[in-house]
Design a protein around this motif. Structure first.
Motif, PDB file in Angstrom:
ATOM      1  N   ARG A 209       0.813  -1.219   0.000  1.00 22.76           N
ATOM      2  CA  ARG A 209       0.000   0.000   0.000  1.00 22.76           C
ATOM      3  C   ARG A 209       0.847   1.270   0.000  1.00 22.76           C
ATOM      4  O   ARG A 209       0.480   2.269  -0.613  1.00 22.76           O
ATOM      5  CB  ARG A 209      -0.955   0.004   1.203  1.00 22.76           C
ATOM      6  N   ARG A 210       1.983   1.212   0.689  1.00 22.77           N
ATOM      7  CA  ARG A 210       2.867   2.384   0.770  1.00 22.77           C
ATOM      8  C   ARG A 210       3.285   2.852  -0.627  1.00 22.77           C
ATOM      9  O   ARG A 210       3.503   4.029  -0.859  1.00 22.77           O
ATOM     10  CB  ARG A 210       4.119   1.981   1.568  1.00 22.77           C
ATOM     11  N   ARG A 211       3.393   1.898  -1.553  1.00 19.67           N
ATOM     12  CA  ARG A 211       3.804   2.254  -2.907  1.00 19.67           C
ATOM     13  C   ARG A 211       2.591   2.445  -3.819  1.00 19.67           C
ATOM     14  O   ARG A 211       2.713   2.407  -5.035  1.00 19.67           O
ATOM     15  CB  ARG A 211       4.743   1.180  -3.456  1.00 19.67           C
ATOM     16  N   GLY A 212       1.427   2.625  -3.223  1.00 21.36           N
ATOM     17  CA  GLY A 212       0.228   2.893  -4.023  1.00 21.36           C
ATOM     18  C   GLY A 212      -0.492   1.647  -4.503  1.00 21.36           C
ATOM     19  O   GLY A 212      -1.410   1.747  -5.315  1.00 21.36           O
ATOM     20  N   GLY A 213      -0.069   0.485  -4.037  1.00 22.05           N
ATOM     21  CA  GLY A 213      -0.709  -0.762  -4.458  1.00 22.05           C
ATOM     22  C   GLY A 213      -2.048  -0.976  -3.786  1.00 22.05           C
ATOM     23  O   GLY A 213      -2.406  -0.288  -2.829  1.00 22.05           O
ATOM     24  N   LYS A 214      -2.807  -1.932  -4.328  1.00 24.08           N
ATOM     25  CA  LYS A 214      -4.154  -2.210  -3.837  1.00 24.08           C
ATOM     26  C   LYS A 214      -4.157  -3.462  -2.955  1.00 24.08           C
ATOM     27  O   LYS A 214      -3.316  -4.346  -3.116  1.00 24.08           O
ATOM     28  CB  LYS A 214      -5.097  -2.429  -5.025  1.00 24.08           C
ATOM     29  N   LEU A 215      -5.170  -3.501  -2.068  1.00 19.81           N
ATOM     30  CA  LEU A 215      -5.272  -4.601  -1.107  1.00 19.81           C
ATOM     31  C   LEU A 215      -6.644  -5.254  -1.202  1.00 19.81           C
ATOM     32  O   LEU A 215      -7.671  -4.573  -1.145  1.00 19.81           O
ATOM     33  CB  LEU A 215      -5.048  -4.040   0.309  1.00 19.81           C
ATOM     34  N   ALA A 216      -6.654  -6.571  -1.361  1.00 20.48           N
ATOM     35  CA  ALA A 216      -7.906  -7.337  -1.309  1.00 20.48           C
ATOM     36  C   ALA A 216      -7.781  -8.331  -0.160  1.00 20.48           C
ATOM     37  O   ALA A 216      -6.734  -8.952   0.019  1.00 20.48           O
ATOM     38  CB  ALA A 216      -8.134  -8.083  -2.619  1.00 20.48           C
ATOM     39  N   ILE A 217      -8.847  -8.443   0.620  1.00 22.52           N
ATOM     40  CA  ILE A 217      -8.824  -9.358   1.769  1.00 22.52           C
ATOM     41  C   ILE A 217     -10.016 -10.302   1.680  1.00 22.52           C
ATOM     42  O   ILE A 217     -11.147  -9.871   1.464  1.00 22.52           O
ATOM     43  CB  ILE A 217      -8.891  -8.587   3.113  1.00 22.52           C
ATOM     44  N   LEU A 218      -9.740 -11.582   1.832  1.00 26.14           N
ATOM     45  CA  LEU A 218     -10.782 -12.609   1.862  1.00 26.14           C
ATOM     46  C   LEU A 218     -10.548 -13.478   3.097  1.00 26.14           C
ATOM     47  O   LEU A 218      -9.651 -14.333   3.104  1.00 26.14           O
ATOM     48  CB  LEU A 218     -10.708 -13.447   0.569  1.00 26.14           C
ATOM     49  N   THR A 219     -11.286 -13.174   4.151  1.00 23.93           N
ATOM     50  CA  THR A 219     -11.203 -13.987   5.378  1.00 23.93           C
ATOM     51  C   THR A 219     -12.598 -14.042   5.978  1.00 23.93           C
ATOM     52  O   THR A 219     -13.453 -13.209   5.683  1.00 23.93           O
ATOM     53  CB  THR A 219     -10.278 -13.363   6.451  1.00 23.93           C
ATOM     54  N   GLU A 220     -12.809 -15.017   6.857  1.00 29.03           N
ATOM     55  CA  GLU A 220     -14.092 -15.076   7.563  1.00 29.03           C
ATOM     56  C   GLU A 220     -14.100 -14.094   8.722  1.00 29.03           C
ATOM     57  O   GLU A 220     -15.108 -13.466   9.013  1.00 29.03           O
ATOM     58  CB  GLU A 220     -14.356 -16.497   8.042  1.00 29.03           C
ATOM     59  N   GLY A 221     -12.972 -13.956   9.403  1.00 31.15           N
ATOM     60  CA  GLY A 221     -12.891 -13.075  10.570  1.00 31.15           C
ATOM     61  C   GLY A 221     -12.335 -11.707  10.206  1.00 31.15           C
ATOM     62  O   GLY A 221     -12.022 -11.421   9.043  1.00 31.15           O
ATOM     63  N   ASP A 222     -12.224 -10.848  11.215  1.00 30.04           N
ATOM     64  CA  ASP A 222     -11.731  -9.484  11.008  1.00 30.04           C
ATOM     65  C   ASP A 222     -10.203  -9.456  10.907  1.00 30.04           C
ATOM     66  O   ASP A 222      -9.526 -10.334  11.416  1.00 30.04           O
ATOM     67  CB  ASP A 222     -12.162  -8.603  12.183  1.00 30.04           C
ATOM     68  N   THR A 223      -9.686  -8.411  10.248  1.00 33.50           N
ATOM     69  CA  THR A 223      -8.238  -8.177  10.224  1.00 33.50           C
ATOM     70  C   THR A 223      -8.005  -6.698  10.526  1.00 33.50           C
ATOM     71  O   THR A 223      -8.917  -5.872  10.362  1.00 33.50           O
ATOM     72  CB  THR A 223      -7.605  -8.487   8.844  1.00 33.50           C
ATOM     73  N   PRO A 224      -6.785  -6.346  10.940  1.00 34.94           N
ATOM     74  CA  PRO A 224      -6.509  -4.928  11.235  1.00 34.94           C
ATOM     75  C   PRO A 224      -6.548  -4.038   9.994  1.00 34.94           C
ATOM     76  O   PRO A 224      -6.528  -2.815  10.119  1.00 34.94           O
ATOM     77  CB  PRO A 224      -5.084  -4.958  11.820  1.00 34.94           C
ATOM     78  N   TYR A 225      -6.600  -4.626   8.794  1.00 35.53           N
ATOM     79  CA  TYR A 225      -6.552  -3.847   7.550  1.00 35.53           C
ATOM     80  C   TYR A 225      -7.928  -3.665   6.903  1.00 35.53           C
ATOM     81  O   TYR A 225      -8.023  -3.103   5.815  1.00 35.53           O
ATOM     82  CB  TYR A 225      -5.642  -4.539   6.532  1.00 35.53           C
ATOM     83  N   ASP A 226      -8.988  -4.163   7.567  1.00 42.22           N
ATOM     84  CA  ASP A 226     -10.304  -4.178   6.913  1.00 42.22           C
ATOM     85  C   ASP A 226     -10.751  -2.804   6.396  1.00 42.22           C
ATOM     86  O   ASP A 226     -11.310  -2.694   5.307  1.00 42.22           O
ATOM     87  CB  ASP A 226     -11.369  -4.732   7.869  1.00 42.22           C
ATOM     88  N   SER A 227     -10.481  -1.752   7.177  1.00 43.59           N
ATOM     89  CA  SER A 227     -11.001  -0.435   6.792  1.00 43.59           C
ATOM     90  C   SER A 227     -10.267   0.152   5.590  1.00 43.59           C
ATOM     91  O   SER A 227     -10.775   1.071   4.952  1.00 43.59           O
ATOM     92  CB  SER A 227     -10.918   0.522   7.988  1.00 43.59           C
ATOM     93  N   VAL A 228      -9.089  -0.362   5.276  1.00 39.58           N
ATOM     94  CA  VAL A 228      -8.340   0.208   4.142  1.00 39.58           C
ATOM     95  C   VAL A 228      -8.326  -0.732   2.924  1.00 39.58           C
ATOM     96  O   VAL A 228      -7.712  -0.416   1.900  1.00 39.58           O
ATOM     97  CB  VAL A 228      -6.879   0.570   4.535  1.00 39.58           C
ATOM     98  N   ALA A 229      -9.012  -1.871   3.023  1.00 43.19           N
ATOM     99  CA  ALA A 229      -9.007  -2.820   1.904  1.00 43.19           C
ATOM    100  C   ALA A 229      -9.777  -2.251   0.716  1.00 43.19           C
ATOM    101  O   ALA A 229     -10.822  -1.630   0.880  1.00 43.19           O
ATOM    102  CB  ALA A 229      -9.620  -4.146   2.352  1.00 43.19           C
TER     103      ALA A 229
END
Ligand code: ZN
Length: 255
Positions: A209-229
């Motif tokens: 993300r620091r270099r402008g990349g994108k983030l996709a998250i696929l999990t059943e539970g929460d992660t600390p990155y959910d709000s920025v995915a």
């Protein structure tokens, strides 16, 4: 962007260099218990007792009493459709690198190549004293042939461990730098089944993300990155990834 397998397919097909990071949630659908979940294995076993470097060094028979049946359990399970979908994304060159926290070899068994196994792998035996290596098969034969259940090194006689990183042991340096290099090149990172709570792997999304990349998250539970995915999928990894591959097919047919 909406949170759907179609959105994930779009994100991946727009990427120059997409990487995936997978964790325990990938393999629970193959029947492997997630160590950190509520009903996980470590609720029944104390990890520092059975799977630690200290126990391995001081009480190798206790270590192997736990580890030997685990090898059989992990060898008996099969890759699930989520592993197959990841392998398919690699074959299509939609995914360029694969980093996993899993030690179960299921990615390789599903046909993935160049898997970066940051927590080690069940696929070999190692001697901590002389660095000799054995195959998993040799390790099992030695363990089963020993009166105390502890496999020993042919070269120096020290007890052997499997390639799985123990608690209290450092992570494999070459694999960790390969994971960081992959993240530094990536413009998309897809996280599947990892709660992103264990460093240093939990830092990989930040690097992308620091270099402008994108983030996709696929999990059943929460992660600390959910709000920025950029894309956030929940539910079964197998279902969502199979639908992602289908969405790629559909968009290719349209073009
Ligand atoms: Zn040795």
């Amino acid at each position: 962007m909406d949170d759907s397998p179609e959105a994930l397919a779009q994100l991946l097909s727009d990427a120059e260099h997409a990487i995936a990071l997978t964790g325990a949630g990938m393999s629970t659908e193959s029947g492997i218990p997630d160590f950190r979940s509520a009903e996980g294995m470590w609720q029944r076993f104390d990890p520092m007792e059975v799977a630690s470097l200290q126990t391995f060094l001081r009480k190798p028979e206790r270590f192997w009493q736990f580890h030997r049946p685990r090898i059989d359990m992990l060898s008996a399970v099969a890759p699930n459709p989520a592993h197959e979908a990841i392998a398919e994304l690699q074959r299509r060159r939609v995914l360029h690198s694969l980093v996993t926290q899993n030690i179960d070899r299921l990615h390789s068994r599903a046909g993935s190549t160049d898997v970066i196994e940051v927590h080690g792998s069940l696929s070999r035996g190692e001697c901590l004293q002389c660095q000799a290596m054995t195959t998993l098969e040799e390790l099992v034969v030695k363990a089963d042939g020993a009166a105390d259940g502890v496999p020993r090194c042919d070269a120096c006689g020290f007890q052997l461990k499997s390639g799985v990183v123990m608690f209290g042991e450092s992570l494999p340096a070459a694999e960790i730098s390969a994971a960081y290099e992959a993240a530094e090149r990536a413009d998309v990172i897809l996280v599947v089944g990892s709660s992103l709570q264990v460093a240093p792997v939990s830092e990989l999304p930040s690097i992308v993300r620091r270099r402008g990349g994108k983030l996709a998250i696929l999990t059943e539970g929460d992660t600390p990155y959910d709000s920025v995915a950029d894309v956030r999928l929940r539910g079964k990894a197998a279902v969502q990834l199979v639908e992602t591959v289908a969405a790629l097919d559909a968009s290719q047919q349209r073009n």
